[in-house]
Write an enzyme that holds these catalytic residues in place. Structure first.
Site, PDB file in Angstrom:
ATOM      1  N   PRO A 143      45.835  13.272   5.606  1.00  0.00           N
ATOM      2  CA  PRO A 143      45.776  12.341   4.474  1.00  0.00           C
ATOM      3  C   PRO A 143      44.378  11.738   4.413  1.00  0.00           C
ATOM      4  CG  PRO A 143      47.507  11.718   6.032  1.00  0.00           C
ATOM      5  CD  PRO A 143      46.741  12.839   6.653  1.00  0.00           C
ATOM      6  N   HIS A 199      36.764  23.668  -0.453  1.00  0.00           N
ATOM      7  CA  HIS A 199      36.495  23.489  -1.884  1.00  0.00           C
ATOM      8  C   HIS A 199      37.609  24.157  -2.684  1.00  0.00           C
ATOM      9  CE1 HIS A 199      31.899  22.948  -1.008  1.00  0.00           C
ATOM     10  NE2 HIS A 199      32.656  22.122  -0.326  1.00  0.00           N
ATOM     11  N   THR A 200      38.233  23.373  -3.530  1.00  0.00           N
ATOM     12  CA  THR A 200      39.363  23.887  -4.311  1.00  0.00           C
ATOM     13  C   THR A 200      38.923  24.213  -5.724  1.00  0.00           C
ATOM     14  OG1 THR A 200      40.712  22.336  -3.072  1.00  0.00           O
ATOM     15  CG2 THR A 200      41.764  23.386  -4.954  1.00  0.00           C
ATOM     16  N   LEU A 210      38.339  10.933 -13.084  1.00  0.00           N
ATOM     17  CA  LEU A 210      38.557   9.711 -13.871  1.00  0.00           C
ATOM     18  C   LEU A 210      40.005   9.617 -14.339  1.00  0.00           C
ATOM     19  CD1 LEU A 210      35.356   9.201 -15.997  1.00  0.00           C
ATOM     20  CD2 LEU A 210      36.631   7.402 -14.846  1.00  0.00           C
ATOM     21  N   ASP A 211      40.628  10.781 -14.543  1.00  0.00           N
ATOM     22  CA  ASP A 211      42.034  10.790 -14.981  1.00  0.00           C
ATOM     23  C   ASP A 211      42.943  10.071 -13.978  1.00  0.00           C
ATOM     24  OD1 ASP A 211      41.129  13.110 -13.434  1.00  0.00           O
ATOM     25  OD2 ASP A 211      43.203  13.803 -13.478  1.00  0.00           O
ATOM     26  N   GLY A 223      34.831  16.989  -5.471  1.00  0.00           N
ATOM     27  CA  GLY A 223      35.116  17.959  -6.543  1.00  0.00           C
ATOM     28  C   GLY A 223      33.953  18.923  -6.736  1.00  0.00           C
ATOM     29  N   LYS A 224      33.162  19.135  -5.679  1.00  0.00           N
ATOM     30  CA  LYS A 224      31.991  20.032  -5.787  1.00  0.00           C
ATOM     31  C   LYS A 224      32.413  21.457  -6.143  1.00  0.00           C
ATOM     32  CE  LYS A 224      30.962  19.021  -1.542  1.00  0.00           C
ATOM     33  NZ  LYS A 224      31.936  17.932  -1.296  1.00  0.00           N
ATOM     34  N   THR A 246      28.627  14.504   9.777  1.00  0.00           N
ATOM     35  CA  THR A 246      28.701  15.888  10.220  1.00  0.00           C
ATOM     36  C   THR A 246      27.384  16.194  10.928  1.00  0.00           C
ATOM     37  OG1 THR A 246      29.267  18.139   9.585  1.00  0.00           O
ATOM     38  CG2 THR A 246      27.854  16.917   8.047  1.00  0.00           C
ATOM     39  N   GLN A 289      30.179  18.786   2.042  1.00  0.00           N
ATOM     40  CA  GLN A 289      30.219  17.394   2.510  1.00  0.00           C
ATOM     41  C   GLN A 289      29.553  16.448   1.475  1.00  0.00           C
ATOM     42  OE1 GLN A 289      28.930  19.747   5.394  1.00  0.00           O
ATOM     43  NE2 GLN A 289      31.101  20.195   5.344  1.00  0.00           N
TER      44      GLN A 289
HETATM   45  P1  GDP Z   1      35.070  19.397  -2.749  1.00  0.00           P
HETATM   46  O1  GDP Z   1      35.180  19.504  -1.266  1.00  0.00           O
HETATM   47  O2  GDP Z   1      34.007  18.433  -3.175  1.00  0.00           O
HETATM   48  O3  GDP Z   1      34.928  20.737  -3.422  1.00  0.00           O
HETATM   49  O4  GDP Z   1      36.445  18.774  -3.256  1.00  0.00           O
HETATM   50  P2  GDP Z   1      37.938  19.267  -2.814  1.00  0.00           P
HETATM   51  O5  GDP Z   1      38.221  20.552  -3.510  1.00  0.00           O
HETATM   52  O6  GDP Z   1      38.087  19.202  -1.347  1.00  0.00           O
HETATM   53  O7  GDP Z   1      38.805  18.067  -3.377  1.00  0.00           O
HETATM   54  C1  GDP Z   1      38.809  17.757  -4.740  1.00  0.00           C
HETATM   55  C2  GDP Z   1      40.244  17.912  -5.283  1.00  0.00           C
HETATM   56  O8  GDP Z   1      40.337  17.305  -6.550  1.00  0.00           O
HETATM   57  C3  GDP Z   1      40.666  19.353  -5.489  1.00  0.00           C
HETATM   58  O9  GDP Z   1      42.024  19.460  -5.249  1.00  0.00           O
HETATM   59  C4  GDP Z   1      40.353  19.611  -6.960  1.00  0.00           C
HETATM   60  O10 GDP Z   1      41.175  20.613  -7.530  1.00  0.00           O
HETATM   61  C5  GDP Z   1      40.652  18.269  -7.559  1.00  0.00           C
HETATM   62  N1  GDP Z   1      39.837  17.882  -8.729  1.00  0.00           N
HETATM   63  C6  GDP Z   1      38.524  18.121  -8.978  1.00  0.00           C
HETATM   64  N2  GDP Z   1      38.134  17.468 -10.093  1.00  0.00           N
HETATM   65  C7  GDP Z   1      39.224  16.810 -10.564  1.00  0.00           C
HETATM   66  C8  GDP Z   1      39.444  15.942 -11.667  1.00  0.00           C
HETATM   67  O11 GDP Z   1      38.556  15.615 -12.457  1.00  0.00           O
HETATM   68  N3  GDP Z   1      40.704  15.418 -11.810  1.00  0.00           N
HETATM   69  C9  GDP Z   1      41.709  15.743 -10.947  1.00  0.00           C
HETATM   70  N4  GDP Z   1      42.898  15.191 -11.156  1.00  0.00           N
HETATM   71  N5  GDP Z   1      41.532  16.559  -9.892  1.00  0.00           N
HETATM   72  C10 GDP Z   1      40.295  17.059  -9.693  1.00  0.00           C
HETATM   73  P1  IMO Z   2      33.695  19.227   1.757  1.00  0.00           P
HETATM   74  O1  IMO Z   2      32.589  20.248   1.597  1.00  0.00           O
HETATM   75  C1  IMO Z   2      35.228  15.705   3.757  1.00  0.00           C
HETATM   76  C2  IMO Z   2      34.030  15.100   7.934  1.00  0.00           C
HETATM   77  C3  IMO Z   2      35.088  15.155   9.000  1.00  0.00           C
HETATM   78  C4  IMO Z   2      34.491  14.201  10.030  1.00  0.00           C
HETATM   79  C5  IMO Z   2      33.002  14.484   9.925  1.00  0.00           C
HETATM   80  C6  IMO Z   2      32.478  15.440  10.986  1.00  0.00           C
HETATM   81  O2  IMO Z   2      35.051  19.775   1.512  1.00  0.00           O
HETATM   82  O3  IMO Z   2      33.384  18.012   0.975  1.00  0.00           O
HETATM   83  P2  IMO Z   2      32.685  18.055  11.366  1.00  0.00           P
HETATM   84  O4  IMO Z   2      33.890  18.928  11.464  1.00  0.00           O
HETATM   85  O5  IMO Z   2      31.753  18.407  10.267  1.00  0.00           O
HETATM   86  O6  IMO Z   2      31.972  17.869  12.669  1.00  0.00           O
HETATM   87  O7  IMO Z   2      33.287  16.586  11.021  1.00  0.00           O
HETATM   88  O8  IMO Z   2      32.799  15.030   8.638  1.00  0.00           O
HETATM   89  N1  IMO Z   2      33.930  16.288   7.051  1.00  0.00           N
HETATM   90  C7  IMO Z   2      34.328  16.310   5.771  1.00  0.00           C
HETATM   91  N2  IMO Z   2      34.981  15.384   5.034  1.00  0.00           N
HETATM   92  N3  IMO Z   2      34.853  16.864   3.181  1.00  0.00           N
HETATM   93  C8  IMO Z   2      34.185  17.792   3.892  1.00  0.00           C
HETATM   94  O9  IMO Z   2      33.683  18.903   3.325  1.00  0.00           O
HETATM   95  C9  IMO Z   2      33.935  17.549   5.265  1.00  0.00           C
HETATM   96  N4  IMO Z   2      33.325  18.251   6.247  1.00  0.00           N
HETATM   97  C10 IMO Z   2      33.321  17.460   7.327  1.00  0.00           C
HETATM   98  O10 IMO Z   2      36.328  14.721   8.526  1.00  0.00           O
HETATM   99  O11 IMO Z   2      34.678  12.861   9.646  1.00  0.00           O
HETATM  100 MG    MG Z   3      36.640  19.405   0.230  1.00  0.00          MG
END
Ligand code: GDP
Ligand code: IMO
Ligand code: MG
Length: 429
Positions: free
Chosen positions: A307, A46-47, A335-336, A20-21, A242, A227
């Site tokens: 997945p 990052h979403t 946490l939700d 959730g960064k 990575t 990551q």
């Molecule tokens: P990141 O790579 O660390 O930025 O995380 P991602 O965006 O790949 O994945 C986190 C997902 O969880 C996204 O779809 C967010 O919109 C969602 N998210 C972030 N914080 C929360 C939270 O507190 N509760 C819920 N239900 N979703 C969250």
């Molecule tokens: P964010 O910033 C989750 C994982 C890949 C693989 C390993 C190496 O969204 O958190 P790479 O393509 O970097 O050589 O893959 O790292 N991986 C991530 N998993 N979130 C990420 O980024 C990732 N970036 C790479 O699935 O296991």
């Molecule tokens: Mg991500």
């Protein structure tokens, strides 16, 4: 600037990524003058959800959705120019014109890196990380071999041609030696990438100077990690990592901003665990339990749609994140999603060959044999928007106990908890 008066904050992943960064960076970015990526590439996803609109960002920092801050892509990031241009256009189509600057020293991903990534992953078999196939390991490899191509080279076609000759031949030789055929054409790549350079030219400069001037003036800088700690190429579960350092310490080499200026280092930790890709995962769930958590948490990759594997919170991992990043605090997200579970196990140690282990092992065979040791904590019922609005003290006692247990185990304060994907679903303690 002295350390105490600096307004520099870092946000890093304390698990396997996807903690959730993006949401948390967006939460802080409204106050920032600069929001900066310092490593990784478009393997990140990052979403951020703002006013009901969902943005999926891969290279551009998550502060881009505010008008004020400048978005910076530092020299430690690896950039696929085609992906960057696509992301700029994606944002423009949504009415956001990115105020963006890109380091002239950042290395670029070329099509042969992506072919090499696929070949490498196949070759490495059980030892692979299950990469995102974005060319990340090969581009960082070329950087270290010292025939990498940087953003600045796209603006100097003669140098670009000279470097491409070497790097292309090197990569194609290996790709073919692995038994793969390739239709890549050097001249075609050259012509295409010179055009990318023309498009990106206005964005490219020595951004380390902007950042230096900014903190000298006492402005606010926010670093956004990609990551997470277990994917760090040194501290993570190598070789299932990575190819960049995800730890906060890499901010210095990845942007040119001295580490001494950073006064707040925030680790983002999901209240449970997810992992995309391949490696042992001691607290992983399977079967119906995994499916329930995956569906409830919508754990599908932002970048690849894969997945995500899911499991219970692993505090051995978070303990290492606290120590190696020098975390000043933790934000606990999602946490939700744990609401409604009767009991919530938390892994606080591993049992490895009859020993209790509380720190991440370097040994791959130890990690493969690690069995989680759980503390079972009491769950809580469904949360209401009213509780989230009223703040931490209005939350169920068992939820507050969960937070307290984590803090005690990892010796770090949890200052913010996130109860939903949107900005306002965030509670300060
Ligand atoms: P990141 O790579 O660390 O930025 O995380 P991602 O965006 O790949 O994945 C986190 C997902 O969880 C996204 O779809 C967010 O919109 C969602 N998210 C972030 N914080 C929360 C939270 O507190 N509760 C819920 N239900 N979703 C969250
Ligand atoms: P964010 O910033 C989750 C994982 C890949 C693989 C390993 C190496 O969204 O958190 P790479 O393509 O970097 O050589 O893959 O790292 N991986 C991530 N998993 N979130 C990420 O980024 C990732 N970036 C790479 O699935 O296991
Ligand atoms: Mg991500």
């Amino acid at each position: 600037m002295s350390q105490t008066s600096s307004k520099i904050t870092a946000i890093v992943g304390a698990q396997w990524g996807d903690e959730g960064k993006g949401k948390i960076t967006d939460f802080f970015a409204g106050e920032a003058d600069y929001v900066v990526r310092f490593h990784g590439g478009n393997n990140a996803g990052h979403t951020v959800i703002v006013n009901g609109e969902t943005y999926k960002l891969h290279l551009i920092p998550s502060g881009v959705l505010y008008d004020h801050p400048t978005s910076i892509i530092g020299n430690g990031v690896v950039i696929d120019p085609a992906a960057l241009i696509k992301e700029i256009k994606y944002l423009q189509a949504k009415g956001v014109d990115p105020k963006l600057k890109v380091s002239d020293r950042a290395h670029i991903i070329l099509p042969y890196h992506i072919e090499m990534d696929i070949a490498l992953t196949q070759y490495q078999g059980n030892l692979a990380a299950g990469s995102t196939k974005r060319g990340i390991a090969p581009v960082y490899g070329d950087k270290m071999y010292r025939h990498g191509i940087r953003m600045i080279d796209l603006l100097e076609p003669e140098v670009f041609k000279e470097k491409l000759e070497k790097a292309f031949n090197f990569n194609l030789t290996i790709i073919k030696a692995f038994g793969h055929s390739s239709n890549l054409n050097k001249d075609k790549i050259y012509n295409e990438y010179v055009k990318f350079g023309e498009f990106l030219a206005p964005y490219i400069s020595d951004v380390s100077v902007d950042l230096y001037n900014s903190y000298q003036k006492g402005e606010s800088i926010l670093f956004e990690g990609a990551q997470g700690i277990s994917l760090d190429v040194d501290h993570g579960v190598y070789p299932h990592t990575t190819s960049s350092n995800t730890v906060a310490g890499h901010i210095s080499s990845g942007t040119g901003v001295t580490f001494g200026e950073i006064n707040r280092i925030i680790g983002v930790t999901k209240a449970y665990l997810s992992r995309v890709g391949q490696s042992p995962l001691p607290s992983e769930l399977d079967g119906i339990e995994a499916e329930t958590l995956r569906d409830k948490g919508r754990e599908y990759g932002t970048t690849t749609g894969r997945p995500r594997r899911v499991g219970w919170l692993d505090l051995v991992q978070v303990r290492q994140a606290v120590r190696t990043n020098g975390l000043t605090e933790i934000v606990l997200t999602k946490l939700d999603i744990l609401s409604g579970f009767e009991e919530i196990p938390v892994c606080y140690a591993y049992k490895i060959k009859n020993k209790i282990i509380t720190e991440m092992p370097a040994s791959l065979s130890d990690f493969r044999n690690a069995k989680p040791i759980y503390k079972n904590l009491k769950g809580w019922g469904e949360l209401t928007p009213d509780m989230i609005e009223k703040g931490f003290s209005a939350l169920p006692q068992t939820l507050r106990d969960y937070v307290k247990y984590i803090e005690d185990q990892i010796n770090c304060k949890i200052t913010i908890i996130s109860m939903g994907p949107q900005r306002h679903e965030t509670i300060l303690r």
